[in-house]
Design an enzyme around this catalytic site. Structure first.
Site, PDB file in Angstrom:
ATOM      1  N   ASP A  54       0.704  -1.169   0.145  1.00 18.01           N
ATOM      2  CA  ASP A  54       0.027   0.184   0.013  1.00 18.01           C
ATOM      3  C   ASP A  54       0.854   1.142  -0.022  1.00 18.01           C
ATOM      4  O   ASP A  54       0.839   2.199  -0.694  1.00 18.01           O
ATOM      5  CB  ASP A  54      -0.918   0.074   1.040  1.00 18.01           C
ATOM      6  CG  ASP A  54      -2.037  -0.671   1.157  1.00 18.01           C
ATOM      7  OD1 ASP A  54      -2.909  -0.510   0.082  1.00 18.01           O
ATOM      8  OD2 ASP A  54      -2.695  -1.487   1.680  1.00 18.01           O
ATOM      9  N   GLU A  79      -4.700   7.097   1.371  1.00 16.10           N
ATOM     10  CA  GLU A  79      -5.413   6.486   2.563  1.00 16.10           C
ATOM     11  C   GLU A  79      -4.190   6.267   3.553  1.00 16.10           C
ATOM     12  O   GLU A  79      -4.405   6.360   4.728  1.00 16.10           O
ATOM     13  CB  GLU A  79      -5.729   5.123   2.409  1.00 16.10           C
ATOM     14  CG  GLU A  79      -6.280   4.387   3.199  1.00 16.10           C
ATOM     15  CD  GLU A  79      -6.902   3.172   3.206  1.00 16.10           C
ATOM     16  OE1 GLU A  79      -7.510   2.283   3.975  1.00 16.10           O
ATOM     17  OE2 GLU A  79      -6.978   2.600   1.836  1.00 16.10           O
ATOM     18  N   ASP A 153      -6.257   5.298  -3.700  1.00 17.00           N
ATOM     19  CA  ASP A 153      -6.213   4.207  -2.877  1.00 17.00           C
ATOM     20  C   ASP A 153      -5.368   3.219  -3.658  1.00 17.00           C
ATOM     21  O   ASP A 153      -5.499   2.380  -4.522  1.00 17.00           O
ATOM     22  CB  ASP A 153      -7.725   3.685  -2.823  1.00 17.00           C
ATOM     23  CG  ASP A 153      -7.853   2.602  -1.728  1.00 17.00           C
ATOM     24  OD1 ASP A 153      -6.982   2.246  -1.433  1.00 17.00           O
ATOM     25  OD2 ASP A 153      -8.893   2.448  -1.173  1.00 17.00           O
ATOM     26  N   ILE A 155      -4.200   0.024  -2.815  1.00 19.01           N
ATOM     27  CA  ILE A 155      -4.729  -1.023  -2.785  1.00 19.01           C
ATOM     28  C   ILE A 155      -6.038  -1.182  -2.263  1.00 19.01           C
ATOM     29  O   ILE A 155      -6.060  -1.538  -1.033  1.00 19.01           O
ATOM     30  CB  ILE A 155      -3.697  -2.297  -2.271  1.00 19.01           C
ATOM     31  CG1 ILE A 155      -2.478  -2.321  -3.179  1.00 19.01           C
ATOM     32  CG2 ILE A 155      -4.413  -3.833  -2.556  1.00 19.01           C
ATOM     33  CD1 ILE A 155      -1.296  -3.282  -2.760  1.00 19.01           C
ATOM     34  N   ASP A 156      -7.061  -0.974  -3.002  1.00 19.69           N
ATOM     35  CA  ASP A 156      -8.555  -0.959  -2.205  1.00 19.69           C
ATOM     36  C   ASP A 156      -8.818  -2.816  -1.998  1.00 19.69           C
ATOM     37  O   ASP A 156      -8.449  -3.667  -2.903  1.00 19.69           O
ATOM     38  CB  ASP A 156      -9.444  -0.343  -3.122  1.00 19.69           C
ATOM     39  CG  ASP A 156     -11.060  -0.447  -2.392  1.00 19.69           C
ATOM     40  OD1 ASP A 156     -10.662   0.007  -1.387  1.00 19.69           O
ATOM     41  OD2 ASP A 156     -11.837  -0.994  -3.262  1.00 19.69           O
ATOM     42  N   THR A 158      -7.786  -4.234   0.800  1.00 21.04           N
ATOM     43  CA  THR A 158      -6.674  -4.757   1.528  1.00 21.04           C
ATOM     44  C   THR A 158      -6.811  -6.159   2.066  1.00 21.04           C
ATOM     45  O   THR A 158      -5.862  -7.275   1.596  1.00 21.04           O
ATOM     46  CB  THR A 158      -6.023  -3.841   2.414  1.00 21.04           C
ATOM     47  OG1 THR A 158      -5.805  -2.499   1.855  1.00 21.04           O
ATOM     48  CG2 THR A 158      -4.707  -4.241   2.851  1.00 21.04           C
ATOM     49  N   ASP A 310     -11.710   5.971  -1.841  1.00 22.87           N
ATOM     50  CA  ASP A 310     -12.465   4.904  -2.670  1.00 22.87           C
ATOM     51  C   ASP A 310     -13.265   5.156  -3.920  1.00 22.87           C
ATOM     52  O   ASP A 310     -13.728   4.544  -4.557  1.00 22.87           O
ATOM     53  CB  ASP A 310     -13.543   4.352  -1.497  1.00 22.87           C
ATOM     54  CG  ASP A 310     -12.972   3.524  -0.391  1.00 22.87           C
ATOM     55  OD1 ASP A 310     -11.774   2.881  -0.532  1.00 22.87           O
ATOM     56  OD2 ASP A 310     -13.428   3.720   0.629  1.00 22.87           O
TER      57      ASP A 310
END
Length: 387
Positions: A54, A79, A153, A155-156, A158, A310
């Site tokens: 991330d 994020e 984001d 790595i949405d 996770t 997001d």
């Protein structure tokens, strides 16, 4: 506009390469997980994690955009904090260094002196990514760089990335969970108005090659600015990405996707409207993508646990299709009122008196849609069935 979009797409693909590199060895992957601090935690999960992947992805996107467009890196928001704590409780600021060797040396500290892993990740960070055959027909659109900012984001979903289920079967084209639900989200918005104008969604684990067993990405993008609406999916990129035909199966029946964490009252109302066409899936970005792809008409979620990072990227793509993302609570309040004023979610202001990640939460929930006409009908029926 084409130059910016091209850089966003390349950045998303490099991000996907890093995400895949971090999953190549299970032993390495276990080193990359660190529990989030209390004020960073998403309330939806009992345990929420951030990964080095991330942080790396977010820093790479910031670095690469700043290299191409000096100054833009200052307006890249995301994020994740780039402060990482290794097993020796040593706090390290993760960043992209000038050379691959310097980046590897920094990552080695994070990875408890795992030299091989650090070199692998540094190689992915500094690789040149080129995307061929991209018809980015946005040359006639110009935007001032000093009035844009970027939500990332890295790595949405996770949890799905960490869990790593690879054998999940789709239901009517929709994956309820698994690596296919993982997305890289990069959205551009205007600083003065907060309106989203450009979005890129990358699915790093979209397709698995049956011969090499390696994963390949699927890319989606859209631009909606000053009357120009352009998106991926068609040879000329001048018409909508998906069919104009609704996913409806009856007079008052729509297809929708939501989270398994949705409240009982909302689920009950959705079942009345959608029946067997109510689907569940992981990842806010992926659920929005289901709307973009035309697999469902709506993505609805009433909780406050989705965030600006997001929704910004898919929001811009949906706008290019004639849809958008609205505050669900406001939609319910304005149901059956004429004239109906339903403003889109904005991305330049934070929630007052909120702390940590909650400052950028989509308070009141959200509803993502492709058709204004279908939205009116859907909201009216849905609201009538709420207790």
């Amino acid at each position: 506009m084409s130059e910016i979009l091209h850089e966003l797409l390349c950045a998303s693909e490099k991000a996907a390469c890093i995400a895949r590199a971090c999953r190549q060895e299970e032993a390495l992957f276990q080193l990359l997980i660190e529990e989030k601090k209390e004020d960073e935690r998403n309330k939806k999960f009992l345990t929420d994690f951030k990964t080095l992947a991330d942080v790396l992805v977010q820093e790479v996107i910031k670095h690469d955009l700043g290299k191409k467009f000096p100054g833009l890196e200052k307006n890249v928001r995301g994020e994740e904090s780039n402060e990482f704590t290794n097993e020796h409780e040593e706090k390290i600021i993760v960043e992209v260094c000038s050379t691959e060797e310097e980046t590897a040396s920094l990552l080695q500290k994070v990875l408890d002196n795992n030299k091989a892993a650090a070199k692998t990740l540094a190689r992915a960070v500094h690789q040149e990514v080129t995307l061929k055959d991209l018809a980015l027909d946005a040359d006639n659109v110009s935007i001032p760089l000093d009035n844009i900012a970027v939500w990332v984001d890295p790595i949405d979903s996770t949890y799905q990335y960490i869990k790593g289920s690879e054998d999940i079967k789709p239901v009517k084209g929709i994956y309820p969970k698994g690596l296919q639900c993982v997305t890289v989200l990069i959205g551009v918005f205007l600083l003065d108005t907060g309106h989203p104008i450009m979005g890129v969604i990358n699915q790093p684990f979209a397709v698995k090659d049956p011969v090499t067993l390696r994963w390949k990405s699927q890319l989606y993008w859209g631009v909606s600015y000053m009357g120009s609406n352009i998106c991926s999916g068609n040879p000329d990129n001048k018409t909508r990405c998906v069919s104009q035909q609704s996913s409806t199966t009856g007079d008052n029946s729509y297809a929708a996707v939501t989270s398994s964490a949705e409240t009982k009252d909302v689920l009950k109302a959705l079942l009345v409207v959608c029946g067997e066409n109510l689907h569940f899936a992981a990842g806010a970005g992926y659920k929005c993508l289901c709307v973009i792809q035309g697999l469902v008409d709506f993505y609805l979620f009433s909780e406050d646990t989705t965030f600006k990072w997001d929704s910004c990227a898919p929001h811009a793509i949906l706008k290019s299709l004639g849809g958008g993302i609205l505050n669900l609570s406001e939609c319910i309040k304005s149901a059956n009122k004429k004239p109906c004023n339903r403003p889109h979610i904005l991305y330049n202001s934070e929630e007052e008196e909120a702390k940590g990640a909650d400052r950028w939460a989509n308070k009141g929930g959200l509803v993502a849609y492709r058709s204004e006409q279908h939205l009116e009908d859907f909201i009216d029926i849905f609201t009538k069935n709420l207790p």
